[in-house]
Write an enzyme that holds these catalytic residues in place. Structure first.
Site, PDB file in Angstrom:
ATOM      1  N   HIS A 257       0.819  -1.212   0.000  1.00  0.00           N
ATOM      2  CA  HIS A 257       0.000   0.000   0.000  1.00  0.00           C
ATOM      3  C   HIS A 257       0.858   1.270   0.000  1.00  0.00           C
ATOM      4  O   HIS A 257       1.949   1.303   0.558  1.00  0.00           O
ATOM      5  CB  HIS A 257      -0.978   0.003   1.172  1.00  0.00           C
ATOM      6  CG  HIS A 257      -0.336  -0.096   2.524  1.00  0.00           C
ATOM      7  ND1 HIS A 257      -1.057  -0.314   3.665  1.00  0.00           N
ATOM      8  CD2 HIS A 257       0.949  -0.005   2.940  1.00  0.00           C
ATOM      9  CE1 HIS A 257      -0.271  -0.339   4.705  1.00  0.00           C
ATOM     10  NE2 HIS A 257       0.967  -0.151   4.298  1.00  0.00           N
ATOM     11  N   ASN A 258       0.345   2.282  -0.660  1.00  0.00           N
ATOM     12  CA  ASN A 258       0.944   3.626  -0.738  1.00  0.00           C
ATOM     13  C   ASN A 258       2.221   3.686  -1.582  1.00  0.00           C
ATOM     14  O   ASN A 258       2.842   4.748  -1.675  1.00  0.00           O
ATOM     15  CB  ASN A 258       1.277   4.185   0.657  1.00  0.00           C
ATOM     16  CG  ASN A 258       0.125   4.128   1.615  1.00  0.00           C
ATOM     17  OD1 ASN A 258      -1.033   4.261   1.212  1.00  0.00           O
ATOM     18  ND2 ASN A 258       0.417   3.933   2.888  1.00  0.00           N
TER      19      ASN A 258
END
Length: 355
Positions: A257-258
Site C-alpha cells: 500500500h501507498n
C-alpha cells in the site's frame, strides 16, 4: 512438436523486408529474396527460420546452424556458414525482436480464451456497468456496479471487476484476475491471477489483538503498464498506490500500500516492495529484490537480483547485495570474504592436515 501450435503460422518475411523493417544491411551478393516463416535459436533453427548471433559464447552453434537468415554483428559476419543468409546490424537481438513482433502480433497481447466476441451469456454484468463498443467478456467473468470499461478490452474467464472500477481502452485482463478500488489507463495488460486493489497489510500491534488500519485510497495504473501473473498490488491507506506509465512488472511481485512507482520501470519476479516506498523513473530490479518501507529509490537505479534494500538509494547507480550497496563495493567485499575463507580453510598441521 516443432510447429507453432498456439499462434497462427505467419506468411513470413524476406531478407530485404527484414532489412527494411530493422535497418539491417544486406551484404552484396546475399540472397535478398530468401524468406523465413519462423524464429528459433541457432541450435534449433531450420532453413525457414530467423536466428541471431551477437555473443562469442555461441560461436560453435553459429558455425553449425541451419538457419535460413541470421542477424549478426559485423564482427561475426565473416564466420557465417555458407548456407546462411546474413543481415548485419549493430543490435541483432533488438532486430530479432522487431521481426518476431511483425511475425506474431497476436503474441503481444492476450486474446479471448473462449475465442468469442462480445459478452458471454454466462458472464455477470451489473446493469449499471458501462461498456464501450468492442469489449469482449469471457464466460463466468463478473463486472460490478458502475464499473466502466473502455473499447477494445478483453476480459478473461472468471475475472472480477469490482464496483466503480474504471478501465481504459484496449486492455487485456487474464483469467482469474480481480480488480477493485482501481483506476486504470489505456493499453494495459494484466496477466492471469493478478490481484489488484485489495487491502494493504496495515495493522497496529495491540493487546489483545492487532488493530486493523482502514485502507481507503486507490490503485492508479497509468497507460501501457504490464503486470505479470499472480502479482499483487495493494490499494493505498493514506495515499494512492501508483504504477507509472510504461512500467513492466513480472510474475509473483508484491507491491504494498501507498507505494509509488515511476515510469518505464522493470521489476522482475518475486520482488517485494514494502509500503509507502517511492520508486523513480527507469528503475530496474532483478528477481527476488526486497525493498523495505518508506524508502526513496532514485531515477535510473539498477538493483541486482536477490538484493535487500534497507535504506534509500538517492544516487543513480547500480546496487547489489544484502544490504544493498554500490556494485563495485559489493564485489570488493565478496572478493575480500573469499580471500579470508581461503586463508581459514588452509590445512592445519596440528590435526593431520584435515580441514
Amino acid at each position: 512438436m516443432t510447429k507453432h501450435l498456439f499462434f497462427q503460422h505467419p506468411n513470413g518475411l524476406t531478407a530485404q523486408e527484414i532489412a527494411a523493417l530493422t535497418g539491417a544491411v544486406v551484404p552484396a551478393g546475399a540472397p535478398g529474396e530468401r524468406r523465413i516463416t519462423g524464429i528459433a535459436p541457432l541450435d534449433r533453427a531450420g532453413p525457414f527460420d530467423l536466428s541471431f548471433m551477437q555473443n562469442v559464447k555461441y560461436e560453435a552453434q553459429f558455425a553449425s546452424t541451419l538457419a535460413g537468415i541470421c542477424l549478426v554483428t559485423k564482427r561475426f559476419a565473416a564466420a557465417a556458414p555458407a548456407n546462411v543468409a546474413i543481415l548485419v546490424t549493430p543490435a541483432p537481438y533488438r532486430a530479432f525482436v522487431a521481426v518476431a513482433q511483425k511475425l506474431y502480433p497476436a503474441a503481444l497481447r492476450p486474446s479471448s480464451l473462449f475465442e468469442a466476441g462480445g459478452v458471454s451469456a454466462s458472464a455477470l454484468v451489473h446493469p449499471s456497468a458501462r461498456l464501450e463498443s468492442g469489449v469482449v467478456i469471457d464466460p463466468a467473468a463478473v463486472i460490478g456496479p458502475r464499473a466502466e470499461i473502455g473499447a477494445g478490452t478483453v476480459i478473461g474467464p472468471t475475472a472480477v471487476i469490482g464496483p466503480d472500477v474504471r478501465i481504459g481502452r484496449n486492455w487485456a485482463i487474464g483469467a482469474g484476475t480481480t480488480i477493485t478500488h482501481a483506476l486504470i489507463g489505456d493499453r494495459v495488460i494484466i496477466h492471469a491471477g493478478a490481484q489488484i486493489g485489495q487491502d494493504g497489510f496495515g495493522f497496529i500491534p495491540a493487546a489483545p489483538k492487532p488493530e486493523k488500519v482502514p485502507q481507503v485510497y486507490r490503485v492508479i495504473i497509468q497507460d501501457d503498464v504490464e503486470i505479470g501473473a499472480n502479482s499483487t498490488i495493494d490499494r493505498g491507506a493514506i495515499r494512492d498506490t501508483v504504477i507509472g506509465e510504461g512500467t513492466k512488472i513480472d510474475n509473483l511481485v508484491q507491491i504494498a500500500h501507498n507505494v509509488q512507482i515511476g515510469r518505464n520501470c522493470l521489476i522482475a519476479g518475486q520482488t517485494g516492495i514494502s509500503g509507502s516506498t517511492i520508486v523513480g523513473d527507469h528503475v530496474m530490479m532483478g528477481g527476488q529484490v526486497g525493498v523495505s518501507d518508506n524508502l526513496v529509490i532514485a531515477d535510473g537505479v539498477m538493483i541486482a537480483a536477490s538484493s535487500r534494500v534497507g535504506y534509500s538509494l538517492l544516487k543513480t547507480a547500480r546496487y547489489g547485495g544484502t544490504p544493498a550497496m554500490p556494485v563495485r563495493q559489493w564485489f570488493r567485499e565478496i572478493a575480500a570474504l573469499r580471500r579470508l575463507a581461503r586463508r581459514g580453510c588452509a590445512p592445519d598441521e596440528t590435526d593431520g592436515g584435515e580441514v
